[in-house]
Design an enzyme around this catalytic site. Structure first.
Site, mmCIF file in Angstrom:
data_model
loop_
_atom_site.group_PDB
_atom_site.id
_atom_site.type_symbol
_atom_site.label_atom_id
_atom_site.label_comp_id
_atom_site.label_asym_id
_atom_site.label_seq_id
_atom_site.Cartn_x
_atom_site.Cartn_y
_atom_site.Cartn_z
ATOM 1 N N SER A 121 0.866 -1.189 0.000
ATOM 2 C CA SER A 121 0.000 0.000 0.000
ATOM 3 C C SER A 121 0.895 1.229 0.000
ATOM 4 C CB SER A 121 -0.876 -0.001 1.262
ATOM 5 O OG SER A 121 -1.546 1.241 1.409
ATOM 6 N N TYR A 151 -2.175 -0.406 10.699
ATOM 7 C CA TYR A 151 -2.267 -0.801 9.284
ATOM 8 C C TYR A 151 -0.967 -0.454 8.556
ATOM 9 C CZ TYR A 151 -4.039 -1.142 4.457
ATOM 10 O OH TYR A 151 -4.219 -1.470 3.133
HETATM 11 N N1 LIG Z 1 -8.724 -0.438 -1.254
HETATM 12 C C1 LIG Z 1 -7.645 0.298 -1.022
HETATM 13 O O1 LIG Z 1 -7.727 1.525 -0.883
HETATM 14 C C2 LIG Z 1 -6.312 -0.358 -0.929
HETATM 15 C C3 LIG Z 1 -6.160 -1.712 -0.740
HETATM 16 N N2 LIG Z 1 -4.909 -2.240 -0.571
HETATM 17 C C4 LIG Z 1 -4.739 -3.662 -0.309
HETATM 18 O O2 LIG Z 1 -5.347 -4.397 -1.345
HETATM 19 C C5 LIG Z 1 -5.673 -5.695 -0.860
HETATM 20 C C6 LIG Z 1 -7.093 -6.030 -1.306
HETATM 21 O O3 LIG Z 1 -7.990 -5.168 -0.652
HETATM 22 P P1 LIG Z 1 -9.306 -4.563 -1.329
HETATM 23 O O4 LIG Z 1 -9.611 -5.239 -2.571
HETATM 24 O O5 LIG Z 1 -9.150 -3.095 -1.303
HETATM 25 O O6 LIG Z 1 -10.377 -4.888 -0.186
HETATM 26 P P2 LIG Z 1 -11.574 -5.909 -0.095
HETATM 27 O O7 LIG Z 1 -12.066 -5.814 1.312
HETATM 28 O O8 LIG Z 1 -12.546 -5.688 -1.200
HETATM 29 O O9 LIG Z 1 -10.879 -7.316 -0.333
HETATM 30 C C7 LIG Z 1 -10.142 -7.954 0.668
HETATM 31 C C8 LIG Z 1 -10.010 -9.402 0.275
HETATM 32 O O10 LIG Z 1 -9.206 -10.057 1.266
HETATM 33 C C9 LIG Z 1 -9.859 -11.249 1.630
HETATM 34 N N3 LIG Z 1 -9.527 -11.642 2.983
HETATM 35 C C10 LIG Z 1 -9.538 -10.908 4.101
HETATM 36 N N4 LIG Z 1 -9.216 -11.664 5.158
HETATM 37 C C11 LIG Z 1 -8.980 -12.911 4.680
HETATM 38 C C12 LIG Z 1 -8.605 -14.143 5.270
HETATM 39 N N5 LIG Z 1 -8.392 -14.252 6.594
HETATM 40 N N6 LIG Z 1 -8.457 -15.233 4.482
HETATM 41 C C13 LIG Z 1 -8.685 -15.138 3.153
HETATM 42 N N7 LIG Z 1 -9.025 -13.995 2.523
HETATM 43 C C14 LIG Z 1 -9.174 -12.902 3.295
HETATM 44 C C15 LIG Z 1 -11.353 -10.958 1.479
HETATM 45 O O11 LIG Z 1 -12.047 -12.180 1.246
HETATM 46 P P3 LIG Z 1 -13.046 -12.894 2.269
HETATM 47 O O12 LIG Z 1 -13.636 -11.845 3.149
HETATM 48 O O13 LIG Z 1 -14.047 -13.561 1.360
HETATM 49 O O14 LIG Z 1 -12.188 -13.882 2.990
HETATM 50 C C16 LIG Z 1 -11.353 -10.113 0.228
HETATM 51 O O15 LIG Z 1 -11.403 -10.928 -0.913
HETATM 52 C C17 LIG Z 1 -5.476 -5.652 0.642
HETATM 53 O O16 LIG Z 1 -4.237 -6.261 0.958
HETATM 54 C C18 LIG Z 1 -5.413 -4.168 0.946
HETATM 55 O O17 LIG Z 1 -4.680 -3.885 2.097
HETATM 56 C C19 LIG Z 1 -3.774 -1.477 -0.650
HETATM 57 C C20 LIG Z 1 -3.898 -0.139 -0.867
HETATM 58 C C21 LIG Z 1 -5.143 0.507 -1.060
HETATM 59 O O1 LIG Z 2 -4.137 0.899 1.867
HETATM 60 C C1 LIG Z 2 -4.981 1.778 1.896
HETATM 61 C C2 LIG Z 2 -4.891 2.979 1.111
HETATM 62 S S1 LIG Z 2 -4.601 4.384 2.010
HETATM 63 O O2 LIG Z 2 -5.648 4.512 3.066
HETATM 64 O O3 LIG Z 2 -3.302 4.306 2.633
HETATM 65 O O4 LIG Z 2 -4.643 5.482 1.003
#
Ligand SMILES: NC(=O)C1=CN([C@@H]2O[C@H](COP(=O)(O)OP(=O)(O)OC[C@H]3O[C@@H](n4cnc5c(N)ncnc54)[C@H](OP(=O)(O)O)[C@@H]3O)[C@@H](O)[C@H]2O)C=CC1
Ligand SMILES: O=CCS(=O)(=O)O
Length: 240
Positions: free
Chosen positions: A133, A146
């Site tokens: 991130s 985080y």
């Molecule tokens: N959205 C944003 O602004 C940003 C996101 N990110 C990163 O991108 C990645 C994806 O996030 P994003 O798509 O935004 O968020 P979402 O919440 O849409 O997706 C998160 C995913 O992680 C899965 N997940 C969470 N916990 C578990 C677990 N214990 N086992 C298996 N799967 C798990 C969820 O699946 P399920 O609940 O079905 O298990 C879901 O598919 C993350 O690592 C996040 O930190 C980084 C920067 C910015």
């Molecule tokens: O990972 C999450 C994105 S932000 O909150 O740092 O912009």
């Protein structure tokens, strides 16, 4: 040429689901893992094994990878994407929240890397893309724990990259800024959620998951001798 197996964690929503669609369009067989099996099955992608796996369960994660390899051959790309963002201040946040973030965002990611690395090194081929991130590069309000997890992801990615570089295996990080997904929805403080939503509005909207999916495909489809180590990608108007 036969397309190789790509494993994507957290493919049930947001960035993971978008990457699943893009890599499938490229013709790759997939292993998709998440806890919400219905969501990954609903993507309805060809040559795809969907497994209900909590990535913190190392045995279940390993077993899903072995089953996929039996069906589709060796893992050529692992995308450690599963993550949680529980924003809060250290003085008041429930420690269970930061424990959960470190379990999913950091320890499970290391489990995933360990599950595929030995084989990739032996084959002198393979790619791991860790979703870090922009919060793995700088601090943000209410992000201390985080940010801690994402700084850890970026550090682990760079360290392991050096460790395996000579074997020809590529280790990459993508560091997105704010992306419109379900991620914020798990934060327990309404005040923090409202502030974050206002911040997104103030910049006229944020990235969409497909922006990250296209980036991952671009990085992966470079020749194996080219490693795009680390990409920071944000909405143009995102300032910090
Ligand atoms: N959205 C944003 O602004 C940003 C996101 N990110 C990163 O991108 C990645 C994806 O996030 P994003 O798509 O935004 O968020 P979402 O919440 O849409 O997706 C998160 C995913 O992680 C899965 N997940 C969470 N916990 C578990 C677990 N214990 N086992 C298996 N799967 C798990 C969820 O699946 P399920 O609940 O079905 O298990 C879901 O598919 C993350 O690592 C996040 O930190 C980084 C920067 C910015
Ligand atoms: O990972 C999450 C994105 S932000 O909150 O740092 O912009």
């Amino acid at each position: 040429m036969k397309k190789t197996l790509v494993v994507i964690t957290g493919a049930s929503s947001g960035i993971g689901a978008a990457m699943a669609k893009r890599f499938s369009e490229e013709g790759h067989p997939l292993l998709l893992v998440a806890r919400r099996l219905n969501n990954i099955q609903a993507l309805n992608l060809p040559n795809t094994l969907c497994r209900e796996v909590d990535v913190t369960d190392r045995v279940a994660f390993d077993s899903a990878i072995k089953d996929a390899q039996a069906q589709y051959g060796p893992v050529d790309c692992l995308i450690n994407n599963a993550g949680v963002m529980l924003l809060g201040q250290i003085e008041s946040q429930d420690p269970a929240e930061w424990r959960k973030m470190f379990d999913v965002n950091v320890l499970a990611l290391m489990n995933g890397m360990q599950a595929v690395l030995e084989d990739m090194k032996a084959r002198h081929s393979g790619t791991i893309i860790n979703i870090s991130s922009i919060a793995g590069k700088k601090s943000f309000a209410n992000h201390a724990a985080y940010c801690g997890t994402k700084f850890a992801v970026s550090a682990i990615t760079e360290n392991v990259r050096e460790e395996v570089a000579d074997s020809g295996v590529r280790i990459m990080a993508i560091c997105p800024g704010a992306v419109e997904t379900e991620l914020l929805g798990h934060t327990t403080s309404k005040e923090i959620i409202d502030g974050y939503e206002a911040w997104k509005t103030s910049m006229g909207g944020v990235l969409v998951p497909d922006d990250i999916a296209r980036t991952a495909v671009f990085m992966y489809t470079q020749p194996q001798g080219v490693n795009i180590r680390d990409v920071a990608i944000t909405a143009t108007r995102q300032q910090p």
